[in-house]
Enzyme design. Structure first.
Site, PDB file in Angstrom:
ATOM      1  N   ARG A 159      47.827  45.136  35.032  1.00  0.00           N
ATOM      2  CA  ARG A 159      47.540  46.188  36.007  1.00  0.00           C
ATOM      3  C   ARG A 159      48.519  46.119  37.177  1.00  0.00           C
ATOM      4  O   ARG A 159      49.081  47.141  37.585  1.00  0.00           O
ATOM      5  CB  ARG A 159      46.100  46.063  36.499  1.00  0.00           C
ATOM      6  N   ARG A 193      37.572  47.081  48.431  1.00  0.00           N
ATOM      7  CA  ARG A 193      36.114  46.989  48.224  1.00  0.00           C
ATOM      8  C   ARG A 193      35.441  48.347  48.245  1.00  0.00           C
ATOM      9  O   ARG A 193      34.388  48.541  47.637  1.00  0.00           O
ATOM     10  CB  ARG A 193      35.484  46.098  49.292  1.00  0.00           C
ATOM     11  N   GLU A 247      26.418  43.928  38.350  1.00  0.00           N
ATOM     12  CA  GLU A 247      27.364  44.501  39.314  1.00  0.00           C
ATOM     13  C   GLU A 247      26.948  45.946  39.559  1.00  0.00           C
ATOM     14  O   GLU A 247      26.429  46.602  38.654  1.00  0.00           O
ATOM     15  CB  GLU A 247      28.788  44.419  38.738  1.00  0.00           C
ATOM     16  N   TYR A 297      42.359  36.437  46.673  1.00  0.00           N
ATOM     17  CA  TYR A 297      41.620  35.392  45.960  1.00  0.00           C
ATOM     18  C   TYR A 297      42.550  34.209  45.695  1.00  0.00           C
ATOM     19  O   TYR A 297      43.735  34.398  45.357  1.00  0.00           O
ATOM     20  CB  TYR A 297      41.115  35.913  44.608  1.00  0.00           C
ATOM     21  N   TYR A 324      40.319  39.272  31.084  1.00  0.00           N
ATOM     22  CA  TYR A 324      40.315  39.948  32.392  1.00  0.00           C
ATOM     23  C   TYR A 324      41.545  39.562  33.210  1.00  0.00           C
ATOM     24  O   TYR A 324      42.147  40.417  33.884  1.00  0.00           O
ATOM     25  CB  TYR A 324      39.039  39.612  33.170  1.00  0.00           C
TER      26      TYR A 324
HETATM   27  C1  3EB Z   1      34.622  40.743  42.416  1.00  0.00           C
HETATM   28  O1  3EB Z   1      34.069  40.952  43.486  1.00  0.00           O
HETATM   29  C2  3EB Z   1      33.909  41.244  41.199  1.00  0.00           C
HETATM   30  O2  3EB Z   1      39.304  43.919  38.979  1.00  0.00           O
HETATM   31  O3  3EB Z   1      39.132  46.016  39.566  1.00  0.00           O
HETATM   32  C3  3EB Z   1      34.823  44.116  41.150  1.00  0.00           C
HETATM   33  C4  3EB Z   1      35.455  45.343  41.333  1.00  0.00           C
HETATM   34  C5  3EB Z   1      35.458  43.136  40.431  1.00  0.00           C
HETATM   35  C6  3EB Z   1      36.707  45.586  40.784  1.00  0.00           C
HETATM   36  C7  3EB Z   1      38.680  44.857  39.496  1.00  0.00           C
HETATM   37  C8  3EB Z   1      36.702  43.391  39.867  1.00  0.00           C
HETATM   38  C9  3EB Z   1      37.337  44.601  40.048  1.00  0.00           C
HETATM   39  O4  3EB Z   1      35.693  40.133  42.311  1.00  0.00           O
HETATM   40  C10 3EB Z   1      34.798  41.811  40.176  1.00  0.00           C
END
Ligand code: 3EB
Length: 330
Positions: free
Chosen positions: A158, A223, A323, A210, A151
């Site tokens: 990406r 989000r 999820e 992050y 990932y």
């Molecule tokens: C998170 O909240 C969960 O890498 O495109 C959620 C939605 C998550 C999209 C992405 C990853 C992605 O981090 C993981």
């Protein structure tokens, strides 16, 4: 003269959101309906079709038979292929999809870079260049340790493939692990000729912020995305993340509760009334097939009547069990 004025007026009206729905039936019939922008099947049991609007998602459904997912717009739809990309467009909306073999690109990072470059190449020369929502499905998402986790390689690739294209802000997105063909990367998008409004979750650190522990390159997504006419919220993959941390280790019930708290926070932030309804389809990705029944029960209790598709998919952090993503129409 009148004609010209009318056209100018139509173009400034906000684009109404595509209708997204799950339903049973034949793929060919769904493709033949007027305004069909895309049709999705789930898992290996679905038919093969040549139409570029047909997309087989490499995730198995816990619902048998799996329904189809339909995207429809109030306009005539044209479609085609451009290199590795399949697309369909109508009424200001664009569906575009690419599937790559990691073996041809040196792994998940290289494949992600190529997928995003290919998609960019298409949308950059079209009117529908506002990419509002992206879905990413890659195989063995949690394989590898630390920064070598697949990932995290995907996130690096990406970001490289996106380049400066999303400088004003990232699209809403989902990234989930599939158990289909080894090394298969699937990426598909919904784009529009008008911009949306990005929505973040005040309970969560924005993904692109992050801290280092989650990888060298933070994930590139918003989000949620309010669509141009503010008539629908496209909700990104949402899990039991609070702040930047995963919550409730191996407690499925608690993760589901936390995920719902995050979904409600997104609705509030998008200025929508709380709750989901029969018009607002959701997808639930479940890591362990043994958990599917419990997830189904929870959803039936918390979201009676809401169309929910239950899929076998791995979440991008190995401690996350479930999820949810989807749509909420205003
Ligand atoms: C998170 O909240 C969960 O890498 O495109 C959620 C939605 C998550 C999209 C992405 C990853 C992605 O981090 C993981």
């Amino acid at each position: 003269m009148m004609q010209g004025c009318e056209n100018a007026l139509v173009e400034t009206l906000p684009r109404r959101a595509p209708r997204v729905a799950y339903r049973s039936g034949k793929v060919a019939a769904a493709l033949a309906e007027p305004g069909t922008l895309a049709v999705f099947g789930f898992g290996s049991g679905t038919a093969a079709e040549e139409d570029p609007r047909w997309f087989r998602v490499a995730l198995e459904s816990f619902d048998a038979p799996a329904p189809l997912e339909l995207w429809q717009v109030d306009a005539e739809v044209s479609h085609g292929r451009d290199g590795a990309v399949r697309w369909a467009a109508g009424g200001g909306w664009l569906f575009a999809a690419v599937e790559l073999d990691e073996a041809d690109h040196g792994g998940p990072g290289g494949a992600a870079t190529c997928a995003y470059q290919e998609l960019r190449r298409l949308v950059e020369c079209r009117a529908e260049r506002h990419v509002l929502r992206v879905w990413n499905y890659l195989e063995a998402i949690n394989q590898g340790e630390g920064d070598a986790e697949r990932y995290k390689q995907f996130c690096e690739g990406r970001a490289a493939g996106m380049g400066s294209f999303f400088a004003e802000g990232f699209p809403a997105a989902t990234a989930i692990g599939h158990h289909g063909p080894a090394g298969r990367l699937q990426v598909y998008v919904l784009a529009c000729d008008q911009p949306g409004e990005r929505v973040e979750n005040p309970r969560q650190v924005s993904a692109w912020c992050y801290p280092r522990q989650y990888g060298r390159t933070p994930p590139s997504f918003a989000r949620a995305m309010l669509l141009p006419a503010q008539d629908a919220l496209a909700i990104s993959g949402t899990a039991a993340v609070v702040g930047h941390a995963s919550a409730h280790g191996d407690d499925l019930q608690a993760q589901l509760e936390e995920t719902f708290a995050n979904l409600e926070a997104l609705l509030a932030q998008g200025r929508l009334a709380p709750g989901f309804d029969t018009q607002s389809p959701l997808k639930t990705y479940v890591r362990h097939p043994a958990d599917a029944a419990q997830v189904r029960e929870f959803i039936a209790r918390r979201l009676p009547g809401v169309p929910v598709l239950l899929l076998h998919g791995d979440i991008c952090r190995s401690e996350l069990l479930v999820e949810i993503d989807g749509w909420r129409y205003a």
